[in-house]
Design an enzyme around this catalytic site. Structure first.
Site, PDB file in Angstrom:
ATOM      1  N   GLN A 294       0.832  -1.214   0.000  1.00  0.00           N
ATOM      2  CA  GLN A 294       0.000   0.000   0.000  1.00  0.00           C
ATOM      3  C   GLN A 294       0.864   1.259   0.000  1.00  0.00           C
ATOM      4  O   GLN A 294       1.935   1.273   0.587  1.00  0.00           O
ATOM      5  CB  GLN A 294      -0.900   0.006   1.239  1.00  0.00           C
ATOM      6  CG  GLN A 294      -2.070  -0.921   1.097  1.00  0.00           C
ATOM      7  CD  GLN A 294      -3.095  -0.700   2.180  1.00  0.00           C
ATOM      8  OE1 GLN A 294      -4.043   0.039   2.010  1.00  0.00           O
ATOM      9  NE2 GLN A 294      -2.914  -1.356   3.294  1.00  0.00           N
TER      10      GLN A 294
ATOM     11  N   SER B 125       4.080  -6.544   2.722  1.00  0.00           N
ATOM     12  CA  SER B 125       2.767  -6.409   3.362  1.00  0.00           C
ATOM     13  C   SER B 125       1.660  -6.914   2.435  1.00  0.00           C
ATOM     14  O   SER B 125       1.599  -8.097   2.121  1.00  0.00           O
ATOM     15  CB  SER B 125       2.565  -4.955   3.797  1.00  0.00           C
ATOM     16  OG  SER B 125       1.372  -4.816   4.539  1.00  0.00           O
ATOM     17  N   LEU B 126       0.807  -6.028   1.941  1.00  0.00           N
ATOM     18  CA  LEU B 126      -0.221  -6.429   0.974  1.00  0.00           C
ATOM     19  C   LEU B 126       0.394  -7.205  -0.193  1.00  0.00           C
ATOM     20  O   LEU B 126      -0.191  -8.172  -0.700  1.00  0.00           O
ATOM     21  CB  LEU B 126      -0.937  -5.185   0.439  1.00  0.00           C
ATOM     22  CG  LEU B 126      -1.704  -5.349  -0.881  1.00  0.00           C
ATOM     23  CD1 LEU B 126      -2.923  -6.223  -0.692  1.00  0.00           C
ATOM     24  CD2 LEU B 126      -2.094  -3.997  -1.443  1.00  0.00           C
TER      25      LEU B 126
ATOM     26  N   ARG C 284      -9.506  -8.404   3.413  1.00  0.00           N
ATOM     27  CA  ARG C 284      -8.461  -7.876   4.304  1.00  0.00           C
ATOM     28  C   ARG C 284      -8.579  -6.355   4.382  1.00  0.00           C
ATOM     29  O   ARG C 284      -8.479  -5.760   5.451  1.00  0.00           O
ATOM     30  CB  ARG C 284      -7.087  -8.279   3.764  1.00  0.00           C
ATOM     31  CG  ARG C 284      -5.892  -7.789   4.589  1.00  0.00           C
ATOM     32  CD  ARG C 284      -4.607  -8.280   3.923  1.00  0.00           C
ATOM     33  NE  ARG C 284      -3.396  -7.989   4.678  1.00  0.00           N
ATOM     34  CZ  ARG C 284      -2.584  -6.961   4.450  1.00  0.00           C
ATOM     35  NH1 ARG C 284      -2.878  -6.085   3.504  1.00  0.00           N
ATOM     36  NH2 ARG C 284      -1.482  -6.796   5.159  1.00  0.00           N
TER      37      ARG C 284
ATOM     38  N   HIS D 132      -0.056  -3.447  11.001  1.00  0.00           N
ATOM     39  CA  HIS D 132       1.061  -4.224  11.553  1.00  0.00           C
ATOM     40  C   HIS D 132       1.342  -3.864  13.015  1.00  0.00           C
ATOM     41  O   HIS D 132       2.489  -3.836  13.448  1.00  0.00           O
ATOM     42  CB  HIS D 132       2.332  -4.060  10.703  1.00  0.00           C
ATOM     43  CG  HIS D 132       2.144  -4.519   9.294  1.00  0.00           C
ATOM     44  ND1 HIS D 132       1.964  -5.839   8.954  1.00  0.00           N
ATOM     45  CD2 HIS D 132       2.041  -3.830   8.126  1.00  0.00           C
ATOM     46  CE1 HIS D 132       1.781  -5.935   7.648  1.00  0.00           C
ATOM     47  NE2 HIS D 132       1.809  -4.724   7.127  1.00  0.00           N
TER      48      HIS D 132
ATOM     49  N   GLN E 177       0.963 -11.823   9.921  1.00  0.00           N
ATOM     50  CA  GLN E 177       1.479 -10.613   9.267  1.00  0.00           C
ATOM     51  C   GLN E 177       0.649  -9.376   9.596  1.00  0.00           C
ATOM     52  O   GLN E 177       1.172  -8.273   9.689  1.00  0.00           O
ATOM     53  CB  GLN E 177       1.492 -10.871   7.758  1.00  0.00           C
ATOM     54  CG  GLN E 177       2.187  -9.833   6.938  1.00  0.00           C
ATOM     55  CD  GLN E 177       1.267  -9.310   5.847  1.00  0.00           C
ATOM     56  OE1 GLN E 177       0.322  -8.588   6.119  1.00  0.00           O
ATOM     57  NE2 GLN E 177       1.560  -9.671   4.618  1.00  0.00           N
TER      58      GLN E 177
END
Length: 309
Positions: A12, A92-93, A117, A199, A248
């Site tokens: 992102q 991440s994503l 998500r 996170h 995660q």
């Protein structure tokens, strides 16, 4: 194709209105991906990616399926040009895109997961209690030592490159940490425009729901080497990949260690697959001896193909 080529997938913050448009207009493989995605999601994804408005595209529940889809479009065009990864990771994503590239997830299942998500992350902090900030010019251990002194919830969300981490947590705690980090020698502390403390423990409300969503989806074992964000180590078994993906959401992205591990194992060429050049930029700070490319449009595609062929 190169036996030491890594596909790394953007997270992102890399999105922009109009991303993927050139590839959609010029490559049937890319068009097919976006047209399929449009049939799967419950909103006009193509219109939002190409026309915005930016504010809607930047909402995490839309950003996540948008970046995932554009990354898959880029991957499809690379495949058409006989460029395939020897291994993969995502920030991440981007980890979901990497799992698609590694044959763990079908495109459709990955898309449904990132949409869910995004919705869960959007709902996890309805009152806006959480935020994030980038901390520049301070060693990881020094940042961690400062955070340990702060009252309230604030943790390291991303270890992005040497001297660049992102912290995440409660607004007051992140602000207090920012002030103390500046006093202790951080060159810059930059507040990020995000809709939650990603996170961090503040994502806990979303975790249970994400867990049941992930557990309901069929994962296969990774077909190529894949390094997970939370362990900075290879994960192959589908059950272990699911565990790493669930963790995660409220744990740190260990990106520096991920790239260092790939390097130690002899991987030299890295393509950022998807919008933006954030990961390519981080590569320069992590290790300038590695070859970093990115593909997001015609120009970057042709430049990368020229270098790799």
């Amino acid at each position: 194709m190169s036996s030491n080529l890594i596909f790394m997938f953007s997270g992102q913050g890399s999105q922009y209105v109009g991303m993927g448009k050139e590839l959609y207009d010029n490559y049937e493989a890319a068009k097919k991906v976006l047209d399929e995605a449009d049939q799967i999601v419950d909103f006009d994804l193509k219109d939002m990616i190409f026309n915005g408005p930016e504010e809607d595209l930047n909402n995490t529940k839309n950003t996540q399926p948008a970046i995932y889809t554009v990354s898959a479009m880029v991957k499809a065009v690379l495949t058409e040009n006989d460029i395939e990864p020897a291994a993969a990771a995502g920030h991440s994503l981007g980890e979901y895109s990497a799992l698609y590239a590694a044959g763990v997830l079908s495109f459709a299942d990955g898309l449904k997961l990132v949409r869910r998500r995004g919705e869960l992350m959007d709902q996890a902090d309805p009152e806006g209690k959480g935020t994030m900030a980038a901390v520049i010019g301070m060693a990881d251990a020094e940042v961690e030592a400062v955070l340990a002194e702060i009252d309230g919830i604030v943790t390291v969300a991303n270890y992005n490159s040497p001297g660049q981490v992102v912290i995440s947590g409660e607004v007051e705690a992140v602000e207090a940490a920012g002030e103390l980090l500046s006093e202790e020698g951080a060159k810059k502390v930059i507040p990020l425009t995000v809709s939650g403390a990603f996170h961090s423990p503040l994502m806990e409300p979303a975790k249970e729901e994400l867990k049941s969503t992930i557990e309901a989806v069929e994962f296969k074992d990774a077909q190529i080497p894949f390094i997970a964000n939370v362990t900075a180590d290879y994960v192959k078994k589908s059950s272990e990949i699911k565990d790493a993906l669930i963790k995660q959401l409220n744990n740190s992205v260990r990106w520096v260690e991920t790239i260092e591990r790939f390097k130690a194992d002899g991987y030299e060429d890295y393509i950022e697959v998807g919008p933006g050049r954030v990961l390519k930029g981080l590569m320069r700070r992590i290790d300038r001896s590695l070859n970093a490319y990115n593909v997001e449009d015609e120009k970057s595609l042709n430049k990368t193909l020229k270098k790799l062929k």
